[in-house]
Each structure stands twice: as structure tokens, then as C-alpha cells.
Design a protein around this motif. Structure first.
Motif, PDB file in Angstrom:
ATOM      1  N   LEU A 143      -0.113  21.026   0.454  1.00 58.41           N
ATOM      2  CA  LEU A 143       0.398  19.705   0.784  1.00 58.41           C
ATOM      3  C   LEU A 143       0.956  19.713   2.201  1.00 58.41           C
ATOM      4  O   LEU A 143       1.516  20.711   2.650  1.00 58.41           O
ATOM      5  CB  LEU A 143       1.525  19.324  -0.179  1.00 58.41           C
ATOM      6  CG  LEU A 143       1.174  19.265  -1.658  1.00 58.41           C
ATOM      7  CD1 LEU A 143       2.432  19.150  -2.494  1.00 58.41           C
ATOM      8  CD2 LEU A 143       0.249  18.100  -1.918  1.00 58.41           C
ATOM      9  N   LYS A 168       2.924  16.826   5.161  1.00 60.29           N
ATOM     10  CA  LYS A 168       3.375  15.480   5.495  1.00 60.29           C
ATOM     11  C   LYS A 168       2.284  14.826   6.330  1.00 60.29           C
ATOM     12  O   LYS A 168       1.769  15.419   7.270  1.00 60.29           O
ATOM     13  CB  LYS A 168       4.690  15.541   6.267  1.00 60.29           C
ATOM     14  CG  LYS A 168       5.311  14.196   6.473  1.00 60.29           C
ATOM     15  CD  LYS A 168       6.699  14.302   7.051  1.00 60.29           C
ATOM     16  CE  LYS A 168       7.259  12.916   7.248  1.00 60.29           C
ATOM     17  NZ  LYS A 168       8.595  12.937   7.811  1.00 60.29           N
ATOM     18  N   SER A 169       1.910  13.625   5.966  1.00 62.33           N
ATOM     19  CA  SER A 169       0.805  12.942   6.624  1.00 62.33           C
ATOM     20  C   SER A 169       1.247  12.252   7.904  1.00 62.33           C
ATOM     21  O   SER A 169       2.368  11.756   8.002  1.00 62.33           O
ATOM     22  CB  SER A 169       0.203  11.898   5.677  1.00 62.33           C
ATOM     23  OG  SER A 169      -0.870  11.239   6.307  1.00 62.33           O
ATOM     24  N   ARG A 199      -0.516   9.674   8.829  1.00 59.24           N
ATOM     25  CA  ARG A 199      -1.086   8.335   8.646  1.00 59.24           C
ATOM     26  C   ARG A 199       0.011   7.290   8.467  1.00 59.24           C
ATOM     27  O   ARG A 199       1.079   7.576   7.955  1.00 59.24           O
ATOM     28  CB  ARG A 199      -2.009   8.305   7.436  1.00 59.24           C
ATOM     29  CG  ARG A 199      -3.192   9.227   7.583  1.00 59.24           C
ATOM     30  CD  ARG A 199      -4.100   9.085   6.377  1.00 59.24           C
ATOM     31  NE  ARG A 199      -5.106  10.103   6.357  1.00 59.24           N
ATOM     32  CZ  ARG A 199      -6.308   9.977   6.886  1.00 59.24           C
ATOM     33  NH1 ARG A 199      -6.655   8.857   7.473  1.00 59.24           N
ATOM     34  NH2 ARG A 199      -7.180  10.956   6.826  1.00 59.24           N
ATOM     35  N   PRO A 233       3.713   9.098   3.256  1.00 62.96           N
ATOM     36  CA  PRO A 233       2.439   9.598   2.750  1.00 62.96           C
ATOM     37  C   PRO A 233       2.364  11.124   2.835  1.00 62.96           C
ATOM     38  O   PRO A 233       2.990  11.747   3.688  1.00 62.96           O
ATOM     39  CB  PRO A 233       1.398   8.970   3.674  1.00 62.96           C
ATOM     40  CG  PRO A 233       2.094   7.880   4.390  1.00 62.96           C
ATOM     41  CD  PRO A 233       3.542   8.235   4.418  1.00 62.96           C
ATOM     42  N   ASP A 258      -0.563  14.427   2.620  1.00 59.73           N
ATOM     43  CA  ASP A 258      -1.963  14.837   2.622  1.00 59.73           C
ATOM     44  C   ASP A 258      -2.173  15.985   1.647  1.00 59.73           C
ATOM     45  O   ASP A 258      -1.370  16.926   1.599  1.00 59.73           O
ATOM     46  CB  ASP A 258      -2.393  15.300   4.020  1.00 59.73           C
ATOM     47  CG  ASP A 258      -2.511  14.160   5.012  1.00 59.73           C
ATOM     48  OD1 ASP A 258      -2.793  13.022   4.583  1.00 59.73           O
ATOM     49  OD2 ASP A 258      -2.333  14.414   6.218  1.00 59.73           O
ATOM     50  N   VAL A 300      -4.248  18.953   1.415  1.00 61.12           N
ATOM     51  CA  VAL A 300      -5.004  19.743   2.382  1.00 61.12           C
ATOM     52  C   VAL A 300      -6.119  20.513   1.679  1.00 61.12           C
ATOM     53  O   VAL A 300      -5.886  21.137   0.639  1.00 61.12           O
ATOM     54  CB  VAL A 300      -4.058  20.708   3.124  1.00 61.12           C
ATOM     55  CG1 VAL A 300      -4.824  21.573   4.115  1.00 61.12           C
ATOM     56  CG2 VAL A 300      -2.943  19.935   3.817  1.00 61.12           C
ATOM     57  N   VAL A 348      -3.757   6.212  -3.527  1.00 61.67           N
ATOM     58  CA  VAL A 348      -4.563   7.105  -2.699  1.00 61.67           C
ATOM     59  C   VAL A 348      -5.297   6.266  -1.663  1.00 61.67           C
ATOM     60  O   VAL A 348      -5.764   5.161  -1.957  1.00 61.67           O
ATOM     61  CB  VAL A 348      -5.526   7.947  -3.570  1.00 61.67           C
ATOM     62  CG1 VAL A 348      -6.506   7.068  -4.311  1.00 61.67           C
ATOM     63  CG2 VAL A 348      -6.236   8.997  -2.747  1.00 61.67           C
ATOM     64  N   GLU A 349      -5.364   6.791  -0.431  1.00 61.37           N
ATOM     65  CA  GLU A 349      -6.058   6.070   0.627  1.00 61.37           C
ATOM     66  C   GLU A 349      -7.558   6.255   0.469  1.00 61.37           C
ATOM     67  O   GLU A 349      -8.056   7.377   0.378  1.00 61.37           O
ATOM     68  CB  GLU A 349      -5.615   6.566   2.007  1.00 61.37           C
ATOM     69  CG  GLU A 349      -6.181   5.732   3.128  1.00 61.37           C
ATOM     70  CD  GLU A 349      -5.693   6.156   4.494  1.00 61.37           C
ATOM     71  OE1 GLU A 349      -5.512   5.263   5.332  1.00 61.37           O
ATOM     72  OE2 GLU A 349      -5.496   7.365   4.721  1.00 61.37           O
ATOM     73  N   TRP A 395      -5.679   1.150   0.161  1.00 62.71           N
ATOM     74  CA  TRP A 395      -4.988   2.051  -0.755  1.00 62.71           C
ATOM     75  C   TRP A 395      -5.278   1.627  -2.186  1.00 62.71           C
ATOM     76  O   TRP A 395      -5.178   0.452  -2.518  1.00 62.71           O
ATOM     77  CB  TRP A 395      -3.484   2.014  -0.496  1.00 62.71           C
ATOM     78  CG  TRP A 395      -3.112   2.592   0.831  1.00 62.71           C
ATOM     79  CD1 TRP A 395      -3.106   1.941   2.024  1.00 62.71           C
ATOM     80  CD2 TRP A 395      -2.717   3.931   1.099  1.00 62.71           C
ATOM     81  NE1 TRP A 395      -2.724   2.794   3.025  1.00 62.71           N
ATOM     82  CE2 TRP A 395      -2.467   4.024   2.485  1.00 62.71           C
ATOM     83  CE3 TRP A 395      -2.532   5.062   0.305  1.00 62.71           C
ATOM     84  CZ2 TRP A 395      -2.057   5.213   3.089  1.00 62.71           C
ATOM     85  CZ3 TRP A 395      -2.115   6.238   0.910  1.00 62.71           C
ATOM     86  CH2 TRP A 395      -1.886   6.307   2.284  1.00 62.71           C
ATOM     87  N   SER A 405      -7.741  11.902   0.179  1.00 59.03           N
ATOM     88  CA  SER A 405      -6.863  13.063   0.340  1.00 59.03           C
ATOM     89  C   SER A 405      -5.447  12.724   0.788  1.00 59.03           C
ATOM     90  O   SER A 405      -4.630  13.620   0.958  1.00 59.03           O
ATOM     91  CB  SER A 405      -7.486  14.062   1.316  1.00 59.03           C
ATOM     92  OG  SER A 405      -7.642  13.466   2.589  1.00 59.03           O
ATOM     93  N   THR A 406      -5.133  11.446   0.979  1.00 57.90           N
ATOM     94  CA  THR A 406      -3.771  11.045   1.337  1.00 57.90           C
ATOM     95  C   THR A 406      -3.209  10.195   0.211  1.00 57.90           C
ATOM     96  O   THR A 406      -3.851   9.248  -0.239  1.00 57.90           O
ATOM     97  CB  THR A 406      -3.749  10.262   2.664  1.00 57.90           C
ATOM     98  OG1 THR A 406      -4.339  11.071   3.691  1.00 57.90           O
ATOM     99  CG2 THR A 406      -2.335   9.893   3.065  1.00 57.90           C
TER     100      THR A 406
END
Length: 136
Positions: A36, A38-39, A41, A51, A53, A55, A90-91, A96, A121-122
């Protein structure tokens, strides 16, 4: 963080404490890079947390179960919103998508359990008013 119906010795778990995210999964192949982060985005307008991510999600093979648990901030709910109208989202390509989720009001977490990898994946904890939209 157990996944109902699976032996805990077969469950790989990942935690990102700084944003309150946890993922547990059962898969035939879990690459060392999976985890995991931190995103970077932009969160959706109805986000109740930052959000996150997943990974190397695309490198998972033979996925049987994925459990995503996210901490959220209930003070960010819109006025009049039910505290149970929260979902893991989820994006995907065009926005979303909320996943079927369960809310723990005491822990202020929202959890989604899937039988396959999520469609993106986000992920983020967000206000989910899709029931209201369907009624209109």
C-alpha cells in the motif's frame, strides 16, 4: 485482519498506518512488491479520507479474496447523511465506483470484501449516495 471463510495462515496482510489502510488477500502468487502507498491522485469530492494505491495489484495471480479496510473521517459526511452511507470506492476509467461495503461505526472504518482483485488500483473511503440516485 481475517477474511471470513479463509484460514489465517493463507492470508497475506498489508497495513499503511499513516492513512489507516489495511488489505488482506488470498492469492496463489503475491509478489514481494505488493503493498500500500499513499496516493498522489486527487480524491473525489465525496472522499472521507486520503486515497490509497494498491501497489503491484496487476501482478497478483490466482486471487481468491481481497479485503480492503479504510479509516474514514465521519465529520466530512455531508449534513443529513447517514453515518452508514460510506463505501470503499475504487478509481476506474470514468470516475470512482463504490464497492459493496460494511461500515464499523465504533472504529470508523469501512470494509469491502471481494472475490477477485478490484477493478482499479486506487481506493478511497467515500460518501456513497448511490441508493438515493437509484430511487430518483
Amino acid at each position: 485482519m481475517a477474511i471470513p471463510g479463509y484460514d489465517s495462515s493463507n492470508v497475506a496482510e498489508y497495513t499503511l498506518e499513516q492513512v489507516g489502510a489495511r488489505v488482506a488477500l488470498v492469492a496463489g502468487v503475491v509478489p514481494d512488491e505488493f503493498g500500500l502507498a499513499k496516493s498522489g491522485r486527487e480524491p473525489p469530492v465525496d472522499a472521507l479520507a486520503d486515497p490509497v494505491d494498491l501497489v503491484s495489484l496487476e501482478d497478483l495471480k490466482a486471487v481468491e479474496a481481497v479485503r480492503i479496510a479504510l479509516v474514514y473521517d465521519p465529520s466530512k459526511l455531508p449534513p443529513g447523511a447517514s453515518p452508514t452511507d460510506v463505501a470503499v470506492a475504487v478509481e476506474i476509467e470514468d470516475g470512482w465506483e463504490p464497492l459493496e461495503s460494511t461500515v464499523d461505526l465504533d472504529e470508523t472504518t469501512v470494509t469491502a470484501v471481494l472475490n477477485d482483485r478490484p477493478p482499479g488500483s486506487t481506493v478511497v473511503a467515500g460518501y456513497d449516495d448511490t441508493d438515493e440516485e437509484r430511487e430518483e
